[in-house]
Design a protein around this motif. Structure first.
Motif, short mmCIF file in Angstrom:
data_model
loop_
_atom_site.label_atom_id
_atom_site.label_comp_id
_atom_site.label_asym_id
_atom_site.label_seq_id
_atom_site.Cartn_x
_atom_site.Cartn_y
_atom_site.Cartn_z
N HIS A 89 0.64 -1.09 -0.11
CA HIS A 89 0.06 -0.18 0.15
C HIS A 89 0.74 1.28 0.01
O HIS A 89 0.46 2.36 -0.60
CB HIS A 89 -0.92 0.27 1.15
N SER A 90 2.11 1.08 0.46
CA SER A 90 2.72 2.40 0.53
C SER A 90 3.48 2.60 -0.91
O SER A 90 4.31 3.86 -0.91
CB SER A 90 4.13 2.18 1.67
N SER B 203 3.63 4.24 -3.86
CA SER B 203 2.94 5.45 -4.17
C SER B 203 3.46 6.17 -5.49
O SER B 203 3.00 7.45 -5.98
CB SER B 203 2.64 6.53 -3.27
N ASP C 111 4.50 11.10 -7.80
CA ASP C 111 4.53 10.44 -6.45
C ASP C 111 3.09 10.73 -6.04
O ASP C 111 2.78 12.12 -5.97
CB ASP C 111 5.63 11.06 -5.52
N SER D 149 1.41 9.33 0.44
CA SER D 149 1.19 8.25 1.34
C SER D 149 -0.49 7.89 1.09
O SER D 149 -1.04 6.68 1.50
CB SER D 149 1.42 8.17 2.91
N GLN E 44 -4.23 6.84 -3.83
CA GLN E 44 -4.22 5.25 -4.55
C GLN E 44 -4.08 5.72 -6.23
O GLN E 44 -4.32 4.88 -6.98
CB GLN E 44 -5.70 4.79 -4.37
#
Length: 349
Positions: free
Chosen positions: A133-134, A136, A194, A197, A200
């Motif tokens: 999930h991190s 990005s 980027d 955090s 999505q």
């Protein structure tokens, strides 16, 4: 708009509707003299246009970089029209066998790809699930003639709100940083985003664009096969500009931390902390800049911050942070020196 779930779904449907008009075919050019590759591709284009049904058009023939086994060239073809007509034509073409072109080249019609199929969607869901999930960062290749206003002599070209490609990415989520990078191939520009955090957007773009085509109605060559990657922003940047691994001093007051253990945690290999950036490490994906997915890690475990020209770490956890095998006091900023080792369990050091 990007934070509105309904708008995001509408954007996905828009991309899907556009993609429904494009079917991709993979061909193999055999026995082709590299010096006559352009002529062979031009003849291939003429042959295909002459054979396609009237309701189907050839939009793009793109020679993939590198050579396949035996020194052959892979060619990717984009056809616009009814997918069923495209499939029927491809099937007939395969039954007819190879097509002999000029210059001694032979074209083999290898495979057809439908990126609107259930199989493609299932494959993409599985690919996205393999990423943490991190992650990005999103990397997208563009043809260089799609880019305008590149600063003379510059290797990178920062993108900001209001620029075409920044706004393109911002449709899918809030963009934290965006830049274009040139490497050795003058025909290609690398677009790096980027999403931060909490975003999505990187995963959304990866899922929507992989194996598909970009369409630019304002360019001379309007279609371009997607080449993209999903990962940690700093790692993707390092792949493009490996010389920056030892040049963090290029930005005054910037510090660099390298991961030496914990590959299973899927954290970035390199973390850069600049005076403008306060980096939070922790388990909570909605609160931490760098996610550490281990049970003993707190939601926000520690914070890295540049003050003046010095780097400090502050422990904000329950279970503790160690610098050079010594546990530091909770809530106290501790200055980090060159080659200091940070860990979140004493045994990790």
């Amino acid at each position: 708009l990007a934070e509105d779930g309904r708008q995001l779904e509408a954007n996905k449907r828009l991309v899907k509707r556009r993609d429904e008009q494009i079917t991709q075919m993979m061909l193999l050019l055999e026995k082709v003299d590299m010096s006559n590759l352009t002529k062979a591709v031009a003849e291939l284009s003429h042959v295909i246009q002459a054979e396609l049904p009237h309701a189907v058009a050839c939009l793009n023939i793109h020679v993939l970089p590198g050579l396949s086994q035996g020194g052959n060239k892979q060619v990717r073809l984009a056809m616009s029209g009814d997918p069923q007509l495209c499939a029927a034509w491809h099937q007939r073409r395969q039954l007819q066998g190879s097509k002999h072109l000029g210059q001694g080249a032979v074209a083999h019609f290898h495979s057809l790809r439908d990126t609107t199929s259930v199989e493609h969607q299932e494959k993409m869901t599985e690919l996205v699930s393999l990423h943490s999930h991190s992650e990005s960062g999103f990397l997208l290749d563009l043809p260089s003639d799609w880019v305008r206003g590149w600063p003379e002599g510059a290797t990178s070209f920062p993108q900001h709100a209001g620029s075409l490609w920044y706004d393109f990415a911002a449709v899918w989520g809030p963009v934290k940083e965006a830049c274009m990078i040139r490497t050795q191939d003058p025909a290609v520009v690398h677009l790096l985003f980027d999403f931060g955090s909490q975003g999505q957007g990187a995963k959304c773009l990866f899922e929507l664009l992989t194996d598909r085509y970009l369409y630019n109605p304002f360019a001379q060559s309007q279609t371009y096969p997607v080449r993209c990657a999903l990962g940690h922003f700093q790692d993707l940047r390092l792949q493009l500009l490996p010389e920056t691994a030892d040049s963090s001093a290029a930005v005054p007051g910037t510090f660099e931390l390298r991961r030496v253990h914990g590959e299973e945690m899927k954290t970035p290999q390199i973390i850069r902390v600049s005076p403008q950036r306060r980096v939070k490490l922790g388990r909570a994906e909605d609160a931490a800049d760098i996610a550490l997915q281990l049970a003993h890690i707190s939601k926000v475990h520690a914070t890295l911050q540049v003050i003046g020209e010095r780097l400090f770490i502050q422990d904000t956890s329950v279970n503790g942070t160690w610098v050079n095998e010594r546990r530091i006091a909770n809530g106290v900023k501790v200055e980090l020196k060159l080659r200091d080792r940070i860990s979140f369990l004493p045994s990790y050091t």
